[in-house]
Design a protein around this motif. Structure first.
Motif, PDB file in Angstrom:
ATOM      1  N   GLY A 138     -10.641  -2.042  -2.329  1.00 32.92           N
ATOM      2  CA  GLY A 138      -9.871  -3.268  -2.107  1.00 32.92           C
ATOM      3  C   GLY A 138      -8.954  -3.072  -0.920  1.00 32.92           C
ATOM      4  O   GLY A 138      -9.400  -2.710   0.177  1.00 32.92           O
ATOM      5  N   VAL A 139      -7.660  -3.258  -1.129  1.00 35.17           N
ATOM      6  CA  VAL A 139      -6.676  -3.084  -0.051  1.00 35.17           C
ATOM      7  C   VAL A 139      -6.169  -1.643  -0.063  1.00 35.17           C
ATOM      8  O   VAL A 139      -5.714  -1.140  -1.085  1.00 35.17           O
ATOM      9  CB  VAL A 139      -5.490  -4.053  -0.211  1.00 35.17           C
ATOM     10  N   VAL A 140      -6.240  -0.992   1.092  1.00 34.80           N
ATOM     11  CA  VAL A 140      -5.710   0.359   1.269  1.00 34.80           C
ATOM     12  C   VAL A 140      -4.425   0.267   2.096  1.00 34.80           C
ATOM     13  O   VAL A 140      -4.395  -0.373   3.152  1.00 34.80           O
ATOM     14  CB  VAL A 140      -6.729   1.275   1.973  1.00 34.80           C
ATOM     15  N   GLY A 141      -3.368   0.894   1.601  1.00 38.69           N
ATOM     16  CA  GLY A 141      -2.109   0.962   2.332  1.00 38.69           C
ATOM     17  C   GLY A 141      -1.983   2.304   3.029  1.00 38.69           C
ATOM     18  O   GLY A 141      -2.205   3.355   2.425  1.00 38.69           O
ATOM     19  N   SER A 142      -1.636   2.273   4.303  1.00 36.35           N
ATOM     20  CA  SER A 142      -1.511   3.483   5.114  1.00 36.35           C
ATOM     21  C   SER A 142      -0.078   3.621   5.618  1.00 36.35           C
ATOM     22  O   SER A 142       0.493   2.667   6.147  1.00 36.35           O
ATOM     23  CB  SER A 142      -2.475   3.411   6.308  1.00 36.35           C
ATOM     24  N   ILE A 143       0.485   4.821   5.460  1.00 36.73           N
ATOM     25  CA  ILE A 143       1.825   5.118   5.959  1.00 36.73           C
ATOM     26  C   ILE A 143       1.718   6.360   6.825  1.00 36.73           C
ATOM     27  O   ILE A 143       1.322   7.432   6.346  1.00 36.73           O
ATOM     28  CB  ILE A 143       2.830   5.341   4.812  1.00 36.73           C
ATOM     29  N   THR A 144       2.050   6.225   8.118  1.00 33.42           N
ATOM     30  CA  THR A 144       1.787   7.310   9.075  1.00 33.42           C
ATOM     31  C   THR A 144       3.082   7.894   9.646  1.00 33.42           C
ATOM     32  O   THR A 144       4.110   7.224   9.681  1.00 33.42           O
ATOM     33  CB  THR A 144       0.909   6.809  10.227  1.00 33.42           C
ATOM     34  N   PRO A 215       1.288  -4.221  -6.440  1.00 33.43           N
ATOM     35  CA  PRO A 215       0.165  -4.318  -7.383  1.00 33.43           C
ATOM     36  C   PRO A 215      -1.162  -4.629  -6.727  1.00 33.43           C
ATOM     37  O   PRO A 215      -2.221  -4.381  -7.325  1.00 33.43           O
ATOM     38  CB  PRO A 215       0.606  -5.450  -8.328  1.00 33.43           C
ATOM     39  N   ASP A 216      -1.168  -5.185  -5.514  1.00 35.38           N
ATOM     40  CA  ASP A 216      -2.420  -5.556  -4.859  1.00 35.38           C
ATOM     41  C   ASP A 216      -2.900  -4.508  -3.864  1.00 35.38           C
ATOM     42  O   ASP A 216      -3.918  -4.723  -3.189  1.00 35.38           O
ATOM     43  CB  ASP A 216      -2.267  -6.907  -4.160  1.00 35.38           C
ATOM     44  N   ILE A 217      -2.207  -3.393  -3.744  1.00 34.79           N
ATOM     45  CA  ILE A 217      -2.687  -2.273  -2.936  1.00 34.79           C
ATOM     46  C   ILE A 217      -3.318  -1.257  -3.889  1.00 34.79           C
ATOM     47  O   ILE A 217      -2.669  -0.754  -4.795  1.00 34.79           O
ATOM     48  CB  ILE A 217      -1.548  -1.630  -2.122  1.00 34.79           C
ATOM     49  N   ARG A 218      -4.614  -0.977  -3.686  1.00 38.46           N
ATOM     50  CA  ARG A 218      -5.350  -0.108  -4.617  1.00 38.46           C
ATOM     51  C   ARG A 218      -5.212   1.371  -4.287  1.00 38.46           C
ATOM     52  O   ARG A 218      -5.461   2.233  -5.128  1.00 38.46           O
ATOM     53  CB  ARG A 218      -6.838  -0.475  -4.593  1.00 38.46           C
ATOM     54  N   LYS A 219      -4.876   1.683  -3.044  1.00 37.89           N
ATOM     55  CA  LYS A 219      -4.755   3.083  -2.649  1.00 37.89           C
ATOM     56  C   LYS A 219      -3.687   3.204  -1.578  1.00 37.89           C
ATOM     57  O   LYS A 219      -3.524   2.316  -0.734  1.00 37.89           O
ATOM     58  CB  LYS A 219      -6.082   3.622  -2.097  1.00 37.89           C
ATOM     59  N   ILE A 220      -2.964   4.332  -1.601  1.00 38.01           N
ATOM     60  CA  ILE A 220      -2.057   4.711  -0.522  1.00 38.01           C
ATOM     61  C   ILE A 220      -2.562   6.004   0.095  1.00 38.01           C
ATOM     62  O   ILE A 220      -2.859   6.973  -0.612  1.00 38.01           O
ATOM     63  CB  ILE A 220      -0.608   4.923  -1.020  1.00 38.01           C
TER      64      ILE A 220
END
Length: 468
Positions: A138-144, A215-220
């Motif tokens: 689904g939606v993947v969140g990325s923090i760099t 809740p709508d981000i499936r992965k970080i």
């Protein structure tokens, strides 16, 4: 000055407020970017969620072709991206610097485009057929982070897209410009909402924490310090997110008595000092056998004295400043503690502004803070040893385990010792040479999961087993 907005649902969003980005070599502002609110993060996640069904439903060949087009886009703008990296992060254009980083971003994109996710047949007998399928999340969140801003963004984005996910990425507030430009040019070929970017100075709103809890981000997927990684795990626990965390390391290099000191000096130097030491997989401490200790120190010293440091936009510069003032203060403090107990062979003091002179300090042990803590700067502590079992015990002593290296003229013996190192990657006669087909990740407190290659791609999927 650049004035770049966020990209949400394919459109540039300037936001209600902004913050400045500074060149660490000069201290001057070079750009201004939007300071996201929680509402704008929600908009970005909503756009990614809405774009997900169509993107994941694309035939695999079409998604692969789209990512190949992203590589072309990045390559077309490679020089401009490299200059932005140098201006916001400080690493030089030359050597293993910004041109290298921008080129690696292109290469990683091309490699990732060609990865496959075939159905794995676990059983096909008269009793039935069992298949293992990989399905997008689904939606993947990325923090760099700020040390390799473009390359790490690509490491996060490309496998997520290749697996059929959509992405919301948040770059470091110190180095957002290259990521913003890259996302902008990639949105010229991607469907709206597939790749979104939000920026924040982490003061008015904690966007990273909100992403971990969303809740709508499936992965970080996160690259950064262990303490921040722990907070992300805590925030993600309520929604049971998938996590890939590449966290802090304190990589050890072990130099065996059979080395040729002159032959390994260049590898040792860049293993420790690439990007002015601001690399997770840099060699942060070096254990040298007593019989070659002085010769290795001399060879390393002779080379280090020839490496020019300065503004990375100038010709011939190979080392730049520390990217942030906080990091400069940390390195200064740890070096002072090392200098108080050890023998300063080179450097040991700050330059102007955020520059710090390359520093080599010998005659230290694991109890010194410069050895025990990850300095993340151009300072290398050297520890003398006489017994290889002692050296391995010292290398494995701490609660991190990202990378390590063994230096020897006997490759087979080095491999045997490498198996006894407690870390995710071990290099023989070099340090930190990552590549897109080899999984990379840490053990202990250096992270969870891996990036790169098939294994890294699969981290962006759920498994589903079908019994027929």
């Amino acid at each position: 000055m650049l004035d770049l907005g966020m990209i949400i649902d394919g459109c540039q969003v300037m936001g209600q407020n902004s913050f400045a980005v500074f060149n660490p070599a000069t201290g001057k502002a070079i750009g201004s970017v939007a300071n996201s609110t929680i509402d704008e993060l929600d908009r970005a996640v909503c756009a990614a969620k809405s774009a997900y069904p169509a993107w994941t439903a694309l035939p695999d060949a079409d998604r692969k072709a789209a990512i190949d087009k992203l590589a072309i886009q990045l390559e077309t703008h490679q020089q401009k991206l490299a200059q932005l990296i140098t201006q916001e992060q400080g690493k030089p254009l030359a050597g293993p610097g910004s041109n290298f980083e921008a080129g690696a971003a292109v290469a990683w994109t091309r490699y990732t485009a060609n990865l496959e996710m075939p159905v794995k047949v676990l059983q096909d007998t008269s009793e039935g057929r069992v298949e293992l399928h990989r399905k997008s999340l689904g939606v993947v969140g990325s923090i760099t982070p700020w040390n390799w801003p473009l390359m790490i963004a690509i490491w996060h984005i490309m496998p997520a897209l290749r697996a059929g996910n959509t992405v919301v990425i948040k770059p470091s507030p110190f180095t957002p410009l290259s990521t913003l430009l890259a996302v902008q040019i990639m949105n010229e070929v991607l469907p709206a909402g597939v790749l979104n970017v939000v920026t924040s100075n982490d003061q008015e709103a904690n966007i990273g924490a909100a992403m971990a809890q969303h809740p709508d981000i499936r992965k970080i997927v996160f690259t950064g310090s262990t303490p921040t990684g722990e907070k992300i795990m805590q925030g993600a626990s309520a929604t049971m997110k998938r996590l890939t965390l590449e966290l802090g390391g304190n990589d050890a290099g072990i130099i065996l008595p059979d080395v040729n000191p002159t032959a390994i000096a260049e590898g040792l130097f860049w293993g420790a000092f690439i990007n002015s030491g601001q690399t997770c997989a840099c060699m942060k401490r070096m254990y040298v056998h007593d019989s070659v200790h002085d010769a290795v120190c001399e060879a390393l010293l002779n080379l280090a004295k020839t490496i020019p440091m300065g503004n990375g936009m100038d010709d011939g510069i190979l080392l730049g400043p520390l990217t942030t003032a906080d990091q400069h203060a940390k390195v200064s403090d740890l070096v002072a503690q090392g200098a108080a107990s050890g023998n300063v062979l080179l450097g040991g003091e700050s330059g102007e502004g955020q520059f710090f002179h390359p520093t080599i300090i010998s005659e230290l042990d694991n109890s010194n803070a410069l050895v025990a803590e990850e300095q993340f700067g151009p300072a290398l502590p050297i520890i003398r040893y006489s017994d290889i079992d002692e050296a391995l015990a010292l290398a494995n002593e701490f609660d991190v385990g990202l990378g390590g290296s063994i230096w020897s003229s006997d490759t087979d013996a080095a491999k045997s010792l490498a198996m006894r190192m407690e870390c995710g990657s071990v290099w023989i006669n070099n340090h930190g040479a990552i590549q897109p087909n080899a999984p990379f990740g840490g053990i202990k407190k250096s992270g969870i999961g891996v990036e790169f290659g098939e294994e890294g791609l699969f981290e962006n999927t759920d498994m589903q087993v079908i019994f027929a």
